[in-house]
Scaffold this motif. Structure first.
Motif, mmCIF file in Angstrom:
data_model
loop_
_atom_site.group_PDB
_atom_site.id
_atom_site.type_symbol
_atom_site.label_atom_id
_atom_site.label_comp_id
_atom_site.label_asym_id
_atom_site.label_seq_id
_atom_site.Cartn_x
_atom_site.Cartn_y
_atom_site.Cartn_z
ATOM 1 N N ALA A 43 0.850 -1.179 0.000
ATOM 2 C CA ALA A 43 0.000 0.000 0.000
ATOM 3 C C ALA A 43 0.889 1.231 0.000
ATOM 4 N N GLY A 44 0.335 2.367 -0.437
ATOM 5 C CA GLY A 44 1.114 3.603 -0.427
ATOM 6 C C GLY A 44 1.952 3.740 -1.682
ATOM 7 N N PRO A 45 3.023 4.531 -1.601
ATOM 8 C CA PRO A 45 3.757 4.903 -2.808
ATOM 9 C C PRO A 45 4.673 3.787 -3.295
ATOM 10 N N SER A 46 4.120 2.833 -3.993
ATOM 11 C CA SER A 46 4.914 1.725 -4.518
ATOM 12 C C SER A 46 5.648 2.171 -5.769
ATOM 13 N N VAL A 58 10.335 14.054 -1.697
ATOM 14 C CA VAL A 58 9.373 13.861 -2.784
ATOM 15 C C VAL A 58 9.457 12.400 -3.223
ATOM 16 N N MET A 59 8.303 11.752 -3.339
ATOM 17 C CA MET A 59 8.296 10.387 -3.863
ATOM 18 C C MET A 59 8.203 10.473 -5.390
ATOM 19 N N VAL A 60 9.171 9.870 -6.072
ATOM 20 C CA VAL A 60 9.226 9.949 -7.530
ATOM 21 C C VAL A 60 9.197 8.522 -8.089
ATOM 22 N N LEU A 120 10.493 3.445 5.998
ATOM 23 C CA LEU A 120 10.588 4.902 6.001
ATOM 24 C C LEU A 120 9.916 5.438 4.743
ATOM 25 N N HIS A 121 8.998 6.381 4.920
ATOM 26 C CA HIS A 121 8.395 7.100 3.794
ATOM 27 C C HIS A 121 8.885 8.535 3.826
ATOM 28 N N GLY A 122 9.017 9.128 2.654
ATOM 29 C CA GLY A 122 9.431 10.527 2.608
ATOM 30 C C GLY A 122 10.726 10.698 3.373
ATOM 31 N N ASP A 124 10.821 11.580 6.996
ATOM 32 C CA ASP A 124 10.785 11.332 8.440
ATOM 33 C C ASP A 124 9.508 10.653 8.900
ATOM 34 N N VAL A 125 8.941 9.833 8.030
ATOM 35 C CA VAL A 125 7.680 9.156 8.340
ATOM 36 C C VAL A 125 7.912 7.655 8.422
ATOM 37 N N LEU A 126 7.464 7.060 9.497
ATOM 38 C CA LEU A 126 7.479 5.597 9.597
ATOM 39 C C LEU A 126 6.111 5.110 9.128
ATOM 40 N N THR A 284 -8.305 12.951 3.519
ATOM 41 C CA THR A 284 -8.644 11.898 2.561
ATOM 42 C C THR A 284 -7.672 11.983 1.397
ATOM 43 N N TYR A 285 -7.374 10.847 0.822
ATOM 44 C CA TYR A 285 -6.431 10.725 -0.294
ATOM 45 C C TYR A 285 -7.274 10.687 -1.569
ATOM 46 N N ILE A 286 -6.981 11.532 -2.503
ATOM 47 C CA ILE A 286 -7.695 11.524 -3.784
ATOM 48 C C ILE A 286 -6.672 11.343 -4.900
ATOM 49 N N PRO A 311 -8.052 17.662 1.867
ATOM 50 C CA PRO A 311 -8.090 16.811 0.658
ATOM 51 C C PRO A 311 -6.680 16.629 0.090
ATOM 52 N N PHE A 312 -6.078 15.510 0.359
ATOM 53 C CA PHE A 312 -4.708 15.271 -0.121
ATOM 54 C C PHE A 312 -4.802 14.684 -1.528
ATOM 55 N N VAL A 313 -4.642 15.553 -2.506
ATOM 56 C CA VAL A 313 -4.794 15.155 -3.910
ATOM 57 C C VAL A 313 -3.418 14.823 -4.466
ATOM 58 N N GLY A 359 0.797 12.165 9.336
ATOM 59 C CA GLY A 359 0.143 11.553 8.191
ATOM 60 C C GLY A 359 0.586 12.083 6.842
ATOM 61 N N CYS A 360 -0.156 11.665 5.825
ATOM 62 C CA CYS A 360 0.238 11.941 4.440
ATOM 63 C C CYS A 360 0.247 13.428 4.134
ATOM 64 N N GLY A 361 -0.768 14.161 4.598
ATOM 65 C CA GLY A 361 -0.794 15.595 4.323
ATOM 66 C C GLY A 361 0.435 16.270 4.898
ATOM 67 N N LYS A 362 0.819 15.899 6.101
ATOM 68 C CA LYS A 362 1.993 16.487 6.747
ATOM 69 C C LYS A 362 3.274 16.092 6.010
ATOM 70 N N CYS A 363 3.364 14.836 5.614
ATOM 71 C CA CYS A 363 4.537 14.347 4.878
ATOM 72 C C CYS A 363 4.621 15.037 3.518
ATOM 73 N N GLY A 364 3.537 14.921 2.747
ATOM 74 C CA GLY A 364 3.453 15.636 1.474
ATOM 75 C C GLY A 364 4.344 15.107 0.371
ATOM 76 N N ALA A 365 5.011 13.980 0.581
ATOM 77 C CA ALA A 365 5.975 13.529 -0.422
ATOM 78 C C ALA A 365 5.313 12.988 -1.689
ATOM 79 N N CYS A 366 4.053 12.601 -1.604
ATOM 80 C CA CYS A 366 3.391 12.030 -2.778
ATOM 81 C C CYS A 366 2.691 13.079 -3.635
ATOM 82 N N SER A 367 2.688 14.334 -3.202
ATOM 83 C CA SER A 367 2.005 15.381 -3.957
ATOM 84 C C SER A 367 2.713 16.697 -3.692
HETATM 85 S S1 SF4 Z 1 2.465 11.166 1.549
HETATM 86 FE FE1 SF4 Z 1 4.249 10.416 2.698
HETATM 87 S S2 SF4 Z 1 3.390 9.070 4.266
HETATM 88 FE FE2 SF4 Z 1 1.766 9.362 2.734
HETATM 89 S S3 SF4 Z 1 1.978 7.629 1.339
HETATM 90 FE FE3 SF4 Z 1 3.195 9.356 0.487
HETATM 91 S S4 SF4 Z 1 5.286 9.026 1.285
HETATM 92 FE FE4 SF4 Z 1 3.890 7.766 2.537
#
Ligand code: SF4
Length: 374
Positions: A43-46, A58-60, A120-122, A124-126, A284-286, A311-313, A359-367
């Protein structure tokens, strides 16, 4: 992303402009071993790799079919992990590949590597998927077509059920060794009416007893709104209930099982959860690019923000091995035209990603949404 030492024939674009393009096209790696190991499946940024651009994680995409055709190429990084990025051969900036987290070197007393329990995501996110199985993933006709939750399990890169004790042990190590600052706990949906809320409660309580770490729980709306108070009391600081798609047609096509939970149930759950967790602490993730129009996503964002929901788009990324692996990601212009007005709406509402506790909004690496909130 900073200006490269080598002169470019034309001025490199500002990094804020490059992030949507890198997330849309992906990036080819001259050295595939650069940085921390990337995730495939789950699940998440595969199929992404975390890179640092102008100090932001940033997740690329790096393993998608699109990434292999990307005009962007990262050269082999230097000893600091910094690499020159070229677009069609011309230097456009530099990125940094963060090193492998130290907690990845550890394992539990019974021999399970910590990296199979949480990653580890981004920056500093576990992140963990507490339950790596899902009622919706067991049937071809009901599975969410973008989801790869079973792939990393089948490949042995994770375990099916992370116990509260294991999560607490890994969270403590990740804080102490790698400076992790918040935690995302998601879950596949079990065949119980709480939709995973009970599992998240047990897990969060154990982590909070071991270490002071803000936690975002992510699950489908549970049957009973009393779960929101139970989750908060167990130590969950922020809650994600993810729509993924916003119009009934796209929901039915992309996630035929989960679309059985009507939008009205999500709205009711959001209205019940916001007073418990606080304005801006429910999100919410959109996924943009799956067929919802710009207007439909903007309407939904406006509605959510009015309810106090963030709204985390994010741009959809096709994950190899899923039914949508050949579905194109949205282009950078579509994302900019979407995120700029949502950023303005968030600013007008005084709702900022940086104010969310976890959470994801705080991390922000996927958007790149946060960069449009300024
Ligand atoms: S925004 Fe951050 S915590 Fe959320 S899925 Fe993407 S990398 Fe993971």
């Amino acid at each position: 992303m900073t200006t490269p030492a080598a002169p470019s024939p034309s001025s490199p674009p500002a990094s804020g402009q490059l992030i949507p393009e890198l997330q849309s096209f992906g990036i080819r790696l001259a050295d595939p071993r650069a940085g921390a190991p990337s995730r495939r499946g789950g699940a998440g940024p595969s199929d992404h790799k975390a890179v640092i651009i102008d100090g932001r994680a940033v997740m690329v995409p790096v393993h998608t079919a699109g990434a292999f055709r990307s005009p962007f190429l990262a050269e082999a990084p230097d000893a600091d992990g910094t690499a020159l990025v070229r677009r069609d051969g011309a230097p456009v900036g530099r990125i940094r590949f963060p090193g492998q987290p130290r907690f990845y070197a550890l394992q539990t007393m019974d021999g399970i590597p910590y990296s199979k329990i949480a990653v580890l995501h981004g920056a500093d996110v576990l992140a963990t998927t507490v339950l790596q199985t899902c009622i919706r993933y067991q049937s071809r006709t009901r599975t969410c077509r973008f989801c790869a939750i079973g792939q990393s399990l089948a490949a042995g890169r994770t375990i099916a059920r992370k116990t509260p004790e294991q999560l607490a042990e890994v969270a403590r190590a990740a804080v102490l060794l790698d400076g992790v600052r918040h935690m995302v706990m998601t879950t596949g949906t079990p065949a119980t009416s709480d939709r995973g809320a009970a599992i998240l409660c047990d897990s969060a309580a154990a982590v909070k007893a071991a270490v002071d770490l803000p936690i975002q729980g992510q699950c489908e709306p549970p049957d009973d709104d009393a779960w929101f108070t139970r989750m908060r009391d167990a130590g969950i600081d922020a809650l994600g209930m993810h729509l993924e798609a916003v119009t009934p047609e796209v929901r039915a096509r992309i996630m035929p099982g989960k679309a059985g939970v009507p939008l009205e149930r999500y709205y009711a759950a959001f209205r019940a959860a916001v007073p418990v967790f606080g304005r801006g602490q429910v999100s919410t993730y959109i996924l943009a690019g799956l067929g919802d129009s710009r207007a439909a996503i903007l309407d939904m964002a406006e509605r959510l923000i009015a309810m106090g929901v963030y709204p985390f788009v994010v741009p959809f990324v096709p994950v190899t091995g899923t039914p949508l692996e050949d579905h194109p990601p949205p282009d950078a212009t579509f994302m900019r035209d979407l995120l700029a007005p949502i950023g303005a709406m968030l600013k007008a509402a005084g709702m900022r990603s940086s104010d969310s506790k976890a959470g994801c909004g705080k991390c922000g690496a996927c958007s790149s949404l946060a960069s449009f909130e300024a």
